[in-house]
Motif scaffolding. Structure first.
Motif, PDB file in Angstrom:
ATOM      1  N   VAL A 283     -44.726  -6.799  29.791  1.00 15.52           N
ATOM      2  CA  VAL A 283     -44.392  -8.215  30.008  1.00 15.52           C
ATOM      3  C   VAL A 283     -44.301  -8.948  28.674  1.00 15.52           C
ATOM      4  O   VAL A 283     -43.370  -9.738  28.444  1.00 15.52           O
ATOM      5  CB  VAL A 283     -45.435  -8.881  30.931  1.00 15.52           C
ATOM      6  CG1 VAL A 283     -45.174 -10.383  31.030  1.00 15.52           C
ATOM      7  CG2 VAL A 283     -45.393  -8.251  32.321  1.00 15.52           C
ATOM      8  N   SER A 284     -45.253  -8.701  27.767  1.00 19.52           N
ATOM      9  CA  SER A 284     -45.230  -9.392  26.474  1.00 19.52           C
ATOM     10  C   SER A 284     -44.021  -8.970  25.644  1.00 19.52           C
ATOM     11  O   SER A 284     -43.464  -9.781  24.891  1.00 19.52           O
ATOM     12  CB  SER A 284     -46.525  -9.128  25.703  1.00 19.52           C
ATOM     13  OG  SER A 284     -46.688  -7.753  25.430  1.00 19.52           O
ATOM     14  N   TYR A 285     -43.587  -7.735  25.777  1.00 19.74           N
ATOM     15  CA  TYR A 285     -42.402  -7.272  25.045  1.00 19.74           C
ATOM     16  C   TYR A 285     -41.174  -8.081  25.469  1.00 19.74           C
ATOM     17  O   TYR A 285     -40.396  -8.555  24.636  1.00 19.74           O
ATOM     18  CB  TYR A 285     -42.167  -5.791  25.317  1.00 19.74           C
ATOM     19  CG  TYR A 285     -40.856  -5.262  24.766  1.00 19.74           C
ATOM     20  CD1 TYR A 285     -40.711  -4.962  23.415  1.00 19.74           C
ATOM     21  CD2 TYR A 285     -39.752  -5.071  25.607  1.00 19.74           C
ATOM     22  CE1 TYR A 285     -39.507  -4.490  22.908  1.00 19.74           C
ATOM     23  CE2 TYR A 285     -38.546  -4.598  25.113  1.00 19.74           C
ATOM     24  CZ  TYR A 285     -38.433  -4.309  23.762  1.00 19.74           C
ATOM     25  OH  TYR A 285     -37.232  -3.845  23.274  1.00 19.74           O
ATOM     26  N   VAL A 286     -41.019  -8.257  26.769  1.00 23.32           N
ATOM     27  CA  VAL A 286     -39.876  -9.027  27.274  1.00 23.32           C
ATOM     28  C   VAL A 286     -39.981 -10.482  26.836  1.00 23.32           C
ATOM     29  O   VAL A 286     -38.985 -11.089  26.411  1.00 23.32           O
ATOM     30  CB  VAL A 286     -39.795  -8.924  28.818  1.00 23.32           C
ATOM     31  CG1 VAL A 286     -38.721  -9.871  29.358  1.00 23.32           C
ATOM     32  CG2 VAL A 286     -39.497  -7.491  29.237  1.00 23.32           C
ATOM     33  N   VAL A 287     -41.174 -11.060  26.903  1.00 20.26           N
ATOM     34  CA  VAL A 287     -41.364 -12.462  26.511  1.00 20.26           C
ATOM     35  C   VAL A 287     -41.014 -12.658  25.035  1.00 20.26           C
ATOM     36  O   VAL A 287     -40.326 -13.611  24.654  1.00 20.26           O
ATOM     37  CB  VAL A 287     -42.828 -12.905  26.776  1.00 20.26           C
ATOM     38  CG1 VAL A 287     -43.089 -14.276  26.146  1.00 20.26           C
ATOM     39  CG2 VAL A 287     -43.097 -12.951  28.270  1.00 20.26           C
ATOM     40  N   VAL A 288     -41.485 -11.757  24.171  1.00 20.14           N
ATOM     41  CA  VAL A 288     -41.203 -11.866  22.741  1.00 20.14           C
ATOM     42  C   VAL A 288     -39.714 -11.744  22.469  1.00 20.14           C
ATOM     43  O   VAL A 288     -39.143 -12.509  21.667  1.00 20.14           O
ATOM     44  CB  VAL A 288     -41.983 -10.795  21.950  1.00 20.14           C
ATOM     45  CG1 VAL A 288     -41.526 -10.767  20.490  1.00 20.14           C
ATOM     46  CG2 VAL A 288     -43.485 -11.068  22.015  1.00 20.14           C
ATOM     47  N   LYS A 289     -39.063 -10.817  23.139  1.00 22.67           N
ATOM     48  CA  LYS A 289     -37.624 -10.636  22.951  1.00 22.67           C
ATOM     49  C   LYS A 289     -36.849 -11.886  23.387  1.00 22.67           C
ATOM     50  O   LYS A 289     -35.886 -12.309  22.718  1.00 22.67           O
ATOM     51  CB  LYS A 289     -37.140  -9.423  23.742  1.00 22.67           C
ATOM     52  CG  LYS A 289     -37.438  -8.094  23.085  1.00 22.67           C
ATOM     53  CD  LYS A 289     -36.634  -7.910  21.811  1.00 22.67           C
ATOM     54  CE  LYS A 289     -36.781  -6.525  21.228  1.00 22.67           C
ATOM     55  NZ  LYS A 289     -35.994  -6.354  19.975  1.00 22.67           N
ATOM     56  N   VAL A 290     -37.268 -12.483  24.485  1.00 24.12           N
ATOM     57  CA  VAL A 290     -36.610 -13.710  24.959  1.00 24.12           C
ATOM     58  C   VAL A 290     -36.824 -14.836  23.945  1.00 24.12           C
ATOM     59  O   VAL A 290     -35.905 -15.591  23.621  1.00 24.12           O
ATOM     60  CB  VAL A 290     -37.150 -14.116  26.348  1.00 24.12           C
ATOM     61  CG1 VAL A 290     -36.634 -15.507  26.732  1.00 24.12           C
ATOM     62  CG2 VAL A 290     -36.725 -13.093  27.398  1.00 24.12           C
ATOM     63  N   ALA A 291     -38.058 -14.955  23.430  1.00 21.49           N
ATOM     64  CA  ALA A 291     -38.375 -15.998  22.451  1.00 21.49           C
ATOM     65  C   ALA A 291     -37.568 -15.826  21.169  1.00 21.49           C
ATOM     66  O   ALA A 291     -37.229 -16.810  20.500  1.00 21.49           O
ATOM     67  CB  ALA A 291     -39.865 -15.998  22.135  1.00 21.49           C
ATOM     68  N   GLN A 292     -37.247 -14.606  20.829  1.00 17.46           N
ATOM     69  CA  GLN A 292     -36.469 -14.333  19.625  1.00 17.46           C
ATOM     70  C   GLN A 292     -34.957 -14.474  19.849  1.00 17.46           C
ATOM     71  O   GLN A 292     -34.189 -14.351  18.900  1.00 17.46           O
ATOM     72  CB  GLN A 292     -36.763 -12.913  19.115  1.00 17.46           C
ATOM     73  CG  GLN A 292     -38.162 -12.726  18.562  1.00 17.46           C
ATOM     74  CD  GLN A 292     -38.392 -11.288  18.126  1.00 17.46           C
ATOM     75  OE1 GLN A 292     -37.911 -10.345  18.752  1.00 17.46           O
ATOM     76  NE2 GLN A 292     -39.117 -11.120  17.038  1.00 17.46           N
ATOM     77  N   GLY A 293     -34.577 -14.718  21.095  1.00 16.82           N
ATOM     78  CA  GLY A 293     -33.156 -14.795  21.404  1.00 16.82           C
ATOM     79  C   GLY A 293     -32.471 -13.444  21.403  1.00 16.82           C
ATOM     80  O   GLY A 293     -31.263 -13.340  21.194  1.00 16.82           O
ATOM     81  N   LYS A 294     -33.263 -12.385  21.647  1.00 18.38           N
ATOM     82  CA  LYS A 294     -32.715 -11.023  21.646  1.00 18.38           C
ATOM     83  C   LYS A 294     -32.728 -10.421  23.051  1.00 18.38           C
ATOM     84  O   LYS A 294     -33.083  -9.255  23.254  1.00 18.38           O
ATOM     85  CB  LYS A 294     -33.532 -10.144  20.693  1.00 18.38           C
ATOM     86  CG  LYS A 294     -33.513 -10.620  19.244  1.00 18.38           C
ATOM     87  CD  LYS A 294     -34.375  -9.712  18.372  1.00 18.38           C
ATOM     88  CE  LYS A 294     -34.372 -10.174  16.913  1.00 18.38           C
ATOM     89  NZ  LYS A 294     -35.227  -9.304  16.049  1.00 18.38           N
TER      90      LYS A 294
END
Length: 475
Positions: A442-453
């Motif tokens: 879940v945190s991997y997806v959240v970080v990727k979304v926050a980075q715009g990736k």
């Protein structure tokens, strides 16, 4: 000159004409050896029969602690110790040999640490769900069948390939901390505390003394690279525990087998008077455990196979595993077989890296391991002397070995670092492998979304993360 040489060569092998009708013992042995070599591709992979035997012995000695630990866990869950020992040994033997014959890789299997703890302390404990051990084995059996279906559909392989390599490594590290924590807690070195939740136990108590002996022997022998260091530490601590009253000496010796746990999911649950597996199917909380264990079992194998593959040369530089489908097929079947036999979920063992380091490259080493497990199935009274304190050192060292992957994680990238941290901390602190993996996903997806990736997140990672999120909300 040439005619003389030919005559001499013919004279030196008079047995050639006599082997046309029936093979002599020497020729039959050669042919048999070549057959084994061809089947297991021993020469093709740069190995020898001697290397495979040594590798098999090394792996067995490294993982033999499970013969003592798993029956203890299953005994906590309510099984008879002798029956749990029989199931543990025969389950490990059957699936390790199957991996050798079907996948031809030096990967041993046995009852998995972590999931057996879930069975003992989350499913069967009176402080948790408190279900009968037969019902718990029904949960394991259904989880194994579900994973097998996913493998046959190709989904497990696809998800493995979708998970970032750093997250794969973090799962193994987190499990290592969890295993070490279980050892220290069971050995009385770590105890509960109302104010601080955890505290150090009394190191002068008999239980803690035996634990410290097991840790000391295991660590010293491990750094000295003594083969069988973990098994030796268990034996030494067990002997020390006799005068301290920690080791229980059997009053009678019987070297038979006990198959009482076999077909456990299809036995009657005493509390409901129904089939154990039927009880699982009609209980939502147990079905949630099926899903949770599926998620855990689904990904636990990944880190182990990559670790063994690095040592045995069947993983490329990008972390891709050669011919992974047969490995996953056997591993998934093993989970269901473990539930059926009453051995908890059977899975691949990271200690297989020890055998690979010793030279094992093929499934022939698995035949050696399987045979040794069968032999030890007959020694229930002796194995029953082993206490949780005696196995403490083995679990601590196994945890240490599994932490080696932490240096391979790229901590300079947020999309790698934080999900890895969440996974590594989540597993031991929540006492759950599944929770830790879920935190990482879940945190991997959240970080990727926050980075715009967002585009870099593979579709199956979205699906798996959503499944974990739903589990957290409704679990």
């Amino acid at each position: 000159m040439d005619a003389t040489i030919v005559a001499v060569r013919v004279a030196r092998r008079p047995e050639a004409s006599r082997c046309r009708g029936t093979l002599c013992a020497r020729c039959a042995g050669l042919r048999e050896g070549n057959c084994v070599d061809r089947f297991f591709k021993i020469s093709e992979r740069g190995s020898t029969v001697g290397n495979e035997v040594i590798g098999g012995l090394t792996t067995f000695l490294a993982m033999a602690y499970i013969i003592a630990v798993n029956p203890l866990m299953m005994n906590i869950a309510g099984m008879e110790f002798d029956a749990a020992l029989t199931a543990t040994c025969f389950g490990a033997a059957a699936m390790t040999i199957a991996m050798g014959v079907i996948a031809n890789r030096p990967i041993a299997l046995a009852s998995g640490m972590g999931i057996n703890a879930i069975v003992a302390f989350s499913l069967c404990s009176a402080d948790a769900l408190g279900v009968d051990w037969r019902v718990a084995m029904g949960v394991i059996f259904l989880e194994g069948i579900a994973i097998l279906v996913l493998v046959l559909c190709g989904l497990r392989k696809a998800i493995m390939e979708a998970i970032p390599v750093n997250l794969r490594r973090a799962i193994g590290v987190g499990i290592g901390l969890f295993v070490a924590f279980i050892g220290l807690k069971g050995g009385g070195v770590i105890v509960s505390n109302e104010s601080t939740y955890l505290a150090m136990g009394s190191l002068t108590s008999p239980i803690a003394i035996v634990s410290l002996v097991s840790i000391g022997v295991a660590v010293v022998l491990e750094v000295m690279r003594v083969k069988g260091s973990l098994l030796i530490s268990i034996v030494a601590a067990t002997i020390v525990g006799i005068p301290l009253g920690v080791t229980t000496v059997p009053t009678e010796l019987h070297f038979g087998l006990n198959f009482a746990t076999f077909a456990a999911p299809f036995q009657i649950d005493p509390s409901s008077q129904t089939l154990a597996i039927a009880q699982v199917l009609v209980t939502p909380a147990l079905l949630m455990f099926v899903f949770s264990l599926l998620m855990s079992d689904f990904f636990d194998t990944m880190g182990t196979v990559v670790a063994v593959g690095d040592q045995a040369d069947f993983v490329d530089k990008d972390g891709n595993i050669e011919d992974v489908q047969p490995i996953l097929l056997v591993d998934s079947t093993a989970a269901a077989v473990g539930g059926f036999m009453g051995a908890s979920s059977i899975t691949t063992f990271v200690e297989s890296t020890a055998g690979a380091s010793a030279g094992a490259r093929t499934g022939l080493s698995n035949i050696v391991i399987g045979a040794l497990f069968v032999v030890f199935a007959f020694f229930a009274p002796i194995i029953g002397m082993v206490s949780a304190s005696a196995t403490c050192g083995a679990l601590v060292v196994v945890g240490y070995l599994m932490l080696t992957g932490v240096g391979e994680i790229d901590w300079s990238l947020p999309e790698s670092a934080f999900p890895a941290f969440a996974t590594i901390m989540g597993i031991p602190l929540t006492y759950s492998i599944t929770n830790g993996i879920g935190f990482g996903f879940v945190s991997y997806v959240v970080v990727k979304v926050a980075q715009g990736k967002i585009a870099e997140v593979k579709p199956l990672m979205w699906v798996a993360s959503l499944a974990f999120l739903l589990m957290f909300i409704f679990g």
